[in-house]
Design a protein around this motif. Structure first.
Motif, short mmCIF file in Angstrom:
data_model
loop_
_atom_site.label_atom_id
_atom_site.label_comp_id
_atom_site.label_asym_id
_atom_site.label_seq_id
_atom_site.Cartn_x
_atom_site.Cartn_y
_atom_site.Cartn_z
N ALA A 376 0.86 -1.18 0.00
CA ALA A 376 0.00 0.00 0.00
C ALA A 376 0.89 1.23 0.00
CB ALA A 376 -0.94 0.01 1.20
N PHE A 377 0.33 2.37 -0.40
CA PHE A 377 1.08 3.61 -0.58
C PHE A 377 0.29 4.75 0.04
CE2 PHE A 377 2.66 6.74 -4.10
CZ PHE A 377 3.57 7.30 -3.21
N VAL A 378 0.86 5.40 1.05
CA VAL A 378 0.29 6.61 1.62
C VAL A 378 0.97 7.78 0.92
CG1 VAL A 378 -0.13 7.96 3.71
CG2 VAL A 378 -0.04 5.45 3.83
N THR A 379 0.20 8.57 0.18
CA THR A 379 0.78 9.55 -0.74
C THR A 379 0.14 10.92 -0.61
OG1 THR A 379 1.09 10.08 -3.09
CG2 THR A 379 -0.82 8.72 -2.53
N HIS A 380 0.91 11.94 -0.99
CA HIS A 380 0.42 13.32 -1.02
C HIS A 380 -0.40 13.60 -2.27
CE1 HIS A 380 3.85 13.29 -3.60
NE2 HIS A 380 3.83 14.57 -3.86
N CYS A 381 -0.50 12.64 -3.17
CA CYS A 381 -1.33 12.73 -4.37
C CYS A 381 -0.77 13.64 -5.45
CB CYS A 381 -2.77 13.15 -4.05
SG CYS A 381 -3.59 12.10 -2.84
N GLY A 382 0.54 13.91 -5.43
CA GLY A 382 1.15 14.52 -6.60
C GLY A 382 0.98 13.58 -7.77
N TRP A 383 0.74 14.12 -8.98
CA TRP A 383 0.35 13.27 -10.09
C TRP A 383 1.41 12.26 -10.47
CZ3 TRP A 383 -4.00 11.65 -11.69
CH2 TRP A 383 -4.12 11.01 -12.93
N ASN A 384 2.68 12.63 -10.42
CA ASN A 384 3.72 11.66 -10.71
C ASN A 384 3.66 10.48 -9.75
OD1 ASN A 384 4.76 13.11 -12.87
ND2 ASN A 384 6.25 14.20 -11.62
N SER A 385 3.41 10.77 -8.47
CA SER A 385 3.29 9.71 -7.47
C SER A 385 2.05 8.85 -7.74
CB SER A 385 3.24 10.30 -6.07
OG SER A 385 4.47 10.89 -5.72
N VAL A 386 0.96 9.51 -8.12
CA VAL A 386 -0.26 8.76 -8.44
C VAL A 386 0.01 7.76 -9.56
CG1 VAL A 386 -2.62 8.93 -9.33
CG2 VAL A 386 -1.79 10.61 -7.67
N LEU A 387 0.66 8.23 -10.63
CA LEU A 387 0.95 7.36 -11.76
C LEU A 387 1.90 6.23 -11.36
CD1 LEU A 387 1.33 9.75 -14.83
CD2 LEU A 387 -0.59 8.25 -14.27
N GLU A 388 2.87 6.52 -10.51
CA GLU A 388 3.78 5.46 -10.07
C GLU A 388 3.04 4.42 -9.25
OE1 GLU A 388 7.09 7.38 -8.19
OE2 GLU A 388 7.97 8.00 -10.09
#
Length: 494
Positions: A376-388
């Motif tokens: 699982a990935f807890v993310t800030h939702c920057g688009w590059n991170s979303v795509l990764e």
């Protein structure tokens, strides 16, 4: 996207030109000029686009505003890696502006000021190509440069480094401003109705649009958004199956009444870094090697994702109480020499030793997400991170911080269905109980299994997009066909 932190400095580096190798049978008359942005998240997708163009036999030159203008060492490092690892590209640093830069100003006005001061330098560079330039692709935050390219009669395109939903919102917002009777700030959580998109709370817009409409910040943001459709086409870092409904809406005249929306090309996903950050394999990957499959929760909040000392303690307690393995990249809110252990609850690191790893420095995010142990990935939702996260097939927990991340979060939780929301971000503090509960939800529950299944489906869609006959390959081909159809073209007054 908008709102990313950039530190400016008046120190300039000398202009440098790096040799290039022309691929295939095309000549320098088929040169495409790329004009990337001044942040890592905008620069890296443009470099990936360069690679795709090289693969199609085009010569590619990259015009750079001096990386020293951005005081972020990470940005300068990624530019250096791109230069070192892509010898087929020609990199040219534009001469520095003779005028003093505006160093003390909000992000968007400062960014546009920097771009505007380099318009003449960009024009001179484009004119230096005696056999002409096939096309110019500018970053979505540098759309003022489109006027320079237009006056030279060169086909002009925008590289939009976020998703199609953000693009649909951005191109509509300037016209929406004329319709609403209150400011976006006054609307609060009231929903905005935008064509092709589900209702969106006004509070989830870019922070710059929640300012006073008479402020410099607000006006600069609107100017930046208004200029995007002035291009001959827009390349978007997404793939069609991820954003099919929104892409269809972007092609509908109702999306941009009174103006012509240019063609949209879904050419992504462009993911991963550029070159190699380090010669040795990162220690976190070695640690992941020893963990069971899909057992680790990965927390990473981007280059601007520092949390307060209070928030760090809440995360630590929540992760410990969840009982799950975790890899946590912490942005230190204080100085590098401060004792990090002091920020955590007493004994926290000892109690989670073996099942948890906390690091402060950079990690190879794409490699971590694609590791078999990451669940699982807890993310800030920057688009590059979303795509990764999407291309790794990993379910996500959303914790938006700035820029268009709140808008991305709505898409991830809604239509994409690959994430759940940490709602405490709206109150300014995600408490330990919520961290614990959401981690257990995504790792243990049936809802988490459904998120994982949808993430796996999008992973397959991303893979197909860049396979032979895939939608992104076809989009690149359509883009290049459009560029070729505009040749030869009478150039404007140079």
């Amino acid at each position: 996207m908008l709102g990313e932190p950039v530190k400016t400095t008046a120190t300039a580096l000398p202009s440098q030109v790096y040799p290039s190798r022309v691929n295939g049978s095309r000549s320098m008359a088929n040169t495409v000029i790329l004009y990337p942005g001044l942040t890592v998240s905008h620069f890296v997708p443009m470099v990936h686009l360069a690679g795709a163009l090289l693969d199609h036999g085009y010569a590619v030159s990259v015009a750079l505003i001096d990386p020293a203008v951005n005081g972020d060492p990470a940005f300068r490092a990624v530019v250096a890696r791109a230069v070192a690892s892509m010898p087929s590209l020609r990199f040219h640093t534009l001469p520095p502006s003779e005028d003093a830069l505006t160093l003390i100003a909000p992000f968007i006005p400062r960014y546009l000021d920097i771009v505007g001061r380099h318009n003449d330098r960009l024009r001179d560079f484009l004119c230096s190509f005696t056999r002409g330039v096939h096309a110019v692709v500018v970053d979505s935050l540098s759309v003022e440069a489109l006027g320079v390219v237009k006056r030279l009669g060169i086909p002009r395109y925008v590289m939009f480094t976020s998703g199609a939903a953000a693009l649909a919102a951005f191109v509509q917002l300037p016209s929406v401003l004329a319709e609403v009777r209150r400011t976006f700030q006054e609307l609060g959580d009231a929903p905005l109705e935008l064509f092709g998109l589900p209702p969106m709370p006004a509070s989830h817009l870019l922070g710059e649009l929640l300012e006073d409409p008479e402020s410099e910040i607000y006006k600069a943001a609107v100017t930046a958004l208004y200029g995007i459709p002035e291009a001959d086409g827009i390349l978007v870092n997404t793939f069609e199956s991820l954003d099919a409904g929104v892409v269809a809406a972007l092609g509908d005249p109702r999306c941009l009444p009174g103006r012509i929306m240019p063609p949209v090309y879904c050419v992504g996903p462009f993911v991963g870094g550029v070159g190699s950050e380090a010669k040795d394999r990162h220690e976190c990957l070695t640690w992941l090697d020893g963990q069971p499959e899909s057992s680790v929760v990965f927390l990473c909040f981007g280059s601007g994702g520092n949390h307060s000392a209070e928030q760090i303690k809440e995360i630590a307690v929540g992760l410990e109480n969840s009982g799950h393995r975790f890899l946590w990249v912490v942005g230190n809110p204080f100085s590098d020499d401060q004792d990090f252990d002091a920020l955590l609850p007493n004994g926290s690191l000892d109690r989670t030793r073996g099942r948890g790893l906390v690091v402060k420095q950079w990690v190879p995010q794409a490699e971590v997400l694609h590791h078999r142990a990451t669940g699982a990935f807890v993310t800030h939702c920057g688009w590059n991170s979303v795509l990764e996260g999407v291309t790794a097939g990993v379910p996500m927990l959303c914790w938006p911080l700035y820029a268009e991340q709140k808008m991305n979060m709505l898409r991830m939780v809604g239509e994409m269905g690959v994430a759940a929301e940490m709602v405490g971000w709206q109150r300014g503090l995600v408490e330990a109980a919520e961290v614990e509960g959401e981690v257990r939800l995504v790792m243990d529950s049936e809802d988490g299994m459904e998120l994982r299944a949808r993430a796996a489906a999008h992973k397959e869609g991303a893979s197909v997009a860049w396979s032979d006959g895939g939608s992104s390959r076809a989009a690149i081909a359509r883009f290049l066909a459009d560029v070729d159809s505009r040749q030869p073209q009478t150039r404007g007054d140079r």
